[in-house]
Design a protein around this motif. Structure first.
Motif, PDB file in Angstrom:
ATOM      1  N   VAL A 105       0.834  -1.207   0.000  1.00 30.66           N
ATOM      2  CA  VAL A 105       0.000   0.000   0.000  1.00 30.66           C
ATOM      3  C   VAL A 105       0.867   1.255   0.000  1.00 30.66           C
ATOM      4  O   VAL A 105       1.905   1.323   0.656  1.00 30.66           O
ATOM      5  N   LYS A 106       0.442   2.242  -0.775  1.00 34.54           N
ATOM      6  CA  LYS A 106       1.088   3.560  -0.781  1.00 34.54           C
ATOM      7  C   LYS A 106       0.238   4.500   0.063  1.00 34.54           C
ATOM      8  O   LYS A 106      -0.956   4.673  -0.198  1.00 34.54           O
ATOM      9  N   VAL A 107       0.871   5.097   1.086  1.00 32.53           N
ATOM     10  CA  VAL A 107       0.151   5.894   2.073  1.00 32.53           C
ATOM     11  C   VAL A 107       0.577   7.356   1.958  1.00 32.53           C
ATOM     12  O   VAL A 107       1.769   7.667   2.061  1.00 32.53           O
ATOM     13  N   LEU A 108      -0.396   8.225   1.754  1.00 31.57           N
ATOM     14  CA  LEU A 108      -0.147   9.663   1.717  1.00 31.57           C
ATOM     15  C   LEU A 108      -0.875  10.316   2.885  1.00 31.57           C
ATOM     16  O   LEU A 108      -2.099  10.210   2.996  1.00 31.57           O
ATOM     17  N   VAL A 109      -0.123  10.985   3.758  1.00 31.99           N
ATOM     18  CA  VAL A 109      -0.721  11.679   4.900  1.00 31.99           C
ATOM     19  C   VAL A 109      -0.859  13.163   4.565  1.00 31.99           C
ATOM     20  O   VAL A 109       0.117  13.819   4.195  1.00 31.99           O
ATOM     21  N   VAL A 110      -2.081  13.658   4.705  1.00 33.72           N
ATOM     22  CA  VAL A 110      -2.412  15.049   4.409  1.00 33.72           C
ATOM     23  C   VAL A 110      -2.741  15.809   5.687  1.00 33.72           C
ATOM     24  O   VAL A 110      -2.381  16.974   5.848  1.00 33.72           O
ATOM     25  N   GLY A 111      -3.444  15.145   6.617  1.00 31.89           N
ATOM     26  CA  GLY A 111      -3.884  15.792   7.847  1.00 31.89           C
ATOM     27  C   GLY A 111      -2.720  16.335   8.653  1.00 31.89           C
ATOM     28  O   GLY A 111      -1.704  15.657   8.831  1.00 31.89           O
ATOM     29  N   ASN A 112      -2.846  17.558   9.129  1.00 35.11           N
ATOM     30  CA  ASN A 112      -1.742  18.233   9.824  1.00 35.11           C
ATOM     31  C   ASN A 112      -1.710  17.929  11.323  1.00 35.11           C
ATOM     32  O   ASN A 112      -2.744  17.651  11.914  1.00 35.11           O
ATOM     33  N   PRO A 113      -0.524  17.990  11.941  1.00 32.15           N
ATOM     34  CA  PRO A 113       0.801  18.237  11.345  1.00 32.15           C
ATOM     35  C   PRO A 113       1.259  17.024  10.523  1.00 32.15           C
ATOM     36  O   PRO A 113       1.561  15.962  11.079  1.00 32.15           O
ATOM     37  N   ALA A 114       1.275  17.190   9.191  1.00 37.70           N
ATOM     38  CA  ALA A 114       1.356  16.060   8.270  1.00 37.70           C
ATOM     39  C   ALA A 114       2.638  15.240   8.430  1.00 37.70           C
ATOM     40  O   ALA A 114       2.605  14.007   8.402  1.00 37.70           O
TER      41      ALA A 114
ATOM     42  N   PHE B 257       5.384   5.316   2.851  1.00 35.78           N
ATOM     43  CA  PHE B 257       4.696   6.418   3.509  1.00 35.78           C
ATOM     44  C   PHE B 257       5.262   7.748   3.023  1.00 35.78           C
ATOM     45  O   PHE B 257       6.477   7.911   2.913  1.00 35.78           O
ATOM     46  N   SER B 258       4.377   8.694   2.772  1.00 35.73           N
ATOM     47  CA  SER B 258       4.813  10.046   2.414  1.00 35.73           C
ATOM     48  C   SER B 258       3.790  11.041   2.931  1.00 35.73           C
ATOM     49  O   SER B 258       2.644  10.680   3.227  1.00 35.73           O
ATOM     50  N   CYS B 259       4.217  12.284   3.063  1.00 35.45           N
ATOM     51  CA  CYS B 259       3.261  13.330   3.449  1.00 35.45           C
ATOM     52  C   CYS B 259       3.265  14.424   2.383  1.00 35.45           C
ATOM     53  O   CYS B 259       4.194  14.549   1.581  1.00 35.45           O
ATOM     54  N   LEU B 260       2.209  15.205   2.407  1.00 31.47           N
ATOM     55  CA  LEU B 260       1.953  16.171   1.334  1.00 31.47           C
ATOM     56  C   LEU B 260       2.715  17.472   1.553  1.00 31.47           C
ATOM     57  O   LEU B 260       2.400  18.237   2.459  1.00 31.47           O
ATOM     58  N   THR B 261       3.731  17.703   0.710  1.00 32.19           N
ATOM     59  CA  THR B 261       4.301  19.051   0.586  1.00 32.19           C
ATOM     60  C   THR B 261       4.163  19.542  -0.860  1.00 32.19           C
ATOM     61  O   THR B 261       4.715  20.575  -1.217  1.00 32.19           O
TER      62      THR B 261
ATOM     63  N   GLY C 229      13.888  14.500 -16.196  1.00 32.96           N
ATOM     64  CA  GLY C 229      14.567  15.758 -15.934  1.00 32.96           C
ATOM     65  C   GLY C 229      13.864  16.660 -14.944  1.00 32.96           C
ATOM     66  O   GLY C 229      14.273  17.799 -14.734  1.00 32.96           O
ATOM     67  N   GLU C 230      12.795  16.155 -14.326  1.00 33.50           N
ATOM     68  CA  GLU C 230      12.033  16.985 -13.398  1.00 33.50           C
ATOM     69  C   GLU C 230      11.974  16.309 -12.037  1.00 33.50           C
ATOM     70  O   GLU C 230      11.874  15.080 -11.951  1.00 33.50           O
ATOM     71  N   PHE C 231      12.074  17.101 -10.974  1.00 30.56           N
ATOM     72  CA  PHE C 231      11.845  16.538  -9.650  1.00 30.56           C
ATOM     73  C   PHE C 231      10.776  17.329  -8.919  1.00 30.56           C
ATOM     74  O   PHE C 231      10.512  18.489  -9.217  1.00 30.56           O
ATOM     75  N   ILE C 232      10.153  16.629  -7.984  1.00 30.68           N
ATOM     76  CA  ILE C 232       9.060  17.217  -7.211  1.00 30.68           C
ATOM     77  C   ILE C 232       9.381  17.075  -5.728  1.00 30.68           C
ATOM     78  O   ILE C 232      10.370  16.434  -5.361  1.00 30.68           O
ATOM     79  N   SER C 233       8.561  17.671  -4.882  1.00 27.77           N
ATOM     80  CA  SER C 233       8.800  17.650  -3.442  1.00 27.77           C
ATOM     81  C   SER C 233       7.772  16.774  -2.746  1.00 27.77           C
ATOM     82  O   SER C 233       6.579  16.850  -3.054  1.00 27.77           O
ATOM     83  N   MET C 234       8.236  15.941  -1.822  1.00 31.29           N
ATOM     84  CA  MET C 234       7.331  15.176  -0.975  1.00 31.29           C
ATOM     85  C   MET C 234       8.023  14.852   0.338  1.00 31.29           C
ATOM     86  O   MET C 234       9.248  14.724   0.402  1.00 31.29           O
TER      87      MET C 234
ATOM     88  N   ILE D 108      10.128  12.438   8.981  1.00 31.20           N
ATOM     89  CA  ILE D 108       9.512  12.598   7.661  1.00 31.20           C
ATOM     90  C   ILE D 108       9.821  14.033   7.243  1.00 31.20           C
ATOM     91  O   ILE D 108       9.336  14.988   7.847  1.00 31.20           O
ATOM     92  N   TYR D 109      10.652  14.175   6.224  1.00 31.79           N
ATOM     93  CA  TYR D 109      11.226  15.463   5.832  1.00 31.79           C
ATOM     94  C   TYR D 109      11.023  15.610   4.330  1.00 31.79           C
ATOM     95  O   TYR D 109      11.191  14.650   3.577  1.00 31.79           O
TER      96      TYR D 109
END
Length: 335
Positions: free
Chosen positions: A126-135, A154-158, A266-271, A287-288
């Motif tokens: 399972v891929k888990v994305l945490v949005v609820g703060n403090p994320a 596990f990842s959180c939303l930035t 060639g592109e990177f994103i933040s998470m 989690i940074y």
């Protein structure tokens, strides 16, 4: 392309305002693929079930061809079973007079329980994305509470902060946001986050320029730009009297789509991801938010980027906040 398998996707806080924007986008194919059917599991607290029934009715009334099934529930043993993706939006919001410590304590209980439910019922892939703060810290607690699921899942939303930074640069340069790439959000999804444009590129009139060259205003990029991105959520609340919902939902879709389909070449994103202590001097067990590239549903930190003293100080400040948050949160329930 349809895999022949219908992903089972959980959204928590499903009767809330972010989910109201998010669920339609998932159900019509914006995240998992334009021809990929999905099954939606919608979790909320018991008092919100009548509202959730209305959301379900609206989804049904959209007559979306990719939406195979919808399961509304207030039970974790139903919501977390056999999941392919979990989008954890629901959390305890900060109320007037509430100290950050109180907010952390309430959310530790929620995300420990949800992490345990992932451990017990969800697929180990399972891929888990945490949005609820403090994320960031909620994500860490959930990951610690599901020890048999890889922390890399596990990842959180930035991504919302990433999109905000990208848009601010684009507006300053008079180009569409699609012409701006490789901004970075370092650290916490809070007012200590560091939006970094030292590696950002802007396409202007067919030529790709470094951000500082394109903007031609170093003082703005090192001052008001950073403050605007850091404080954007508060500015939206002041204007709307409600927190970001439409933009948060879009960022969730961007984040999960990149996990499922990969990032452009060639592109990177933040998470926000688990730090092992091996990149950019960031301490382990946080989690940074890092710059990442994604392929085959696996993220990889973009290592080797030059970090000047200005950036280093801001990266360390947000790490210090995250360590304090982590230690406070862990002290409550011993996870």
């Amino acid at each position: 392309m349809w895999t022949g398998i219908d992903p089972t996707v959980l959204v928590t806080g499903a009767a809330g305002q972010i989910a109201y924007s998010l669920l339609f986008s998932i159900a019509k194919g914006d995240v998992f693929g334009k021809d990929q059917p999905v099954v939606l599991l919608l979790l909320d607290i018991t008092p919100m079930l009548p509202v959730l029934d209305g959301v379900v009715m609206e989804l049904q009334d959209c007559a979306l061809p990719l939406l195979r099934d919808i399961v509304p529930t207030d039970k974790e043993d139903v919501a977390f079973r056999d999941l392919d993706a979990a989008i954890l939006v629901g959390s305890m919001p900060r109320r007037e007079g509430m100290e950050r410590k109180d907010l952390l304590k309430a959310n530790v209980a929620i995300f420990k329980s949800q992490g345990a439910a992932l451990e017990k019922f969800a697929k180990k892939t399972v891929k888990v994305l945490v949005v609820g703060n403090p994320a960031n810290t909620n994500c860490l607690i959930a990951a610690k509470s599901a020890p048999s699921i890889p922390k890399e899942n596990f990842s959180c939303l930035t991504r919302l902060d990433h999109n905000r930074a990208r848009s601010q640069v684009a507006m300053r340069c008079g180009v569409p946001a699609t012409q701006v790439r490789n901004v970075i959000i370092w650290g916490n999804h809070s007012s200590t986050q560091y939006p970094d444009v030292h590696h950002c590129l802007v396409n202007m009139s067919g030529s790709e320029l470094a951000c500082f060259e394109a903007v031609k205003d170093d003082a703005w990029l090192k001052g008001d730009f950073i403050a605007t991105v850091q404080q954007r959520g508060a500015a939206v609340i002041k204007a709307r009297k409600l927190s970001s919902a439409m933009s948060a939902a879009k960022a969730i879709c961007d984040h999960m789509k990149d996990i499922w389909s990969g990032t452009p070449e060639g592109e990177f994103i933040s998470m926000g991801i688990y730090s092992s202590g091996n990149s950019y001097g960031v301490p382990e067990d946080l989690i940074y938010s890092f710059p990442v590239q994604i392929k085959d549903k696996t993220w990889k930190i973009v290592d080797g980027l030059a970090v000047n003293d200005f950036s280093r100080s801001k990266m360390e400040a947000t790490a210090a906040e995250l360590m304090e948050e982590r230690d406070t949160a862990v002290s409550f329930l011993g996870v």
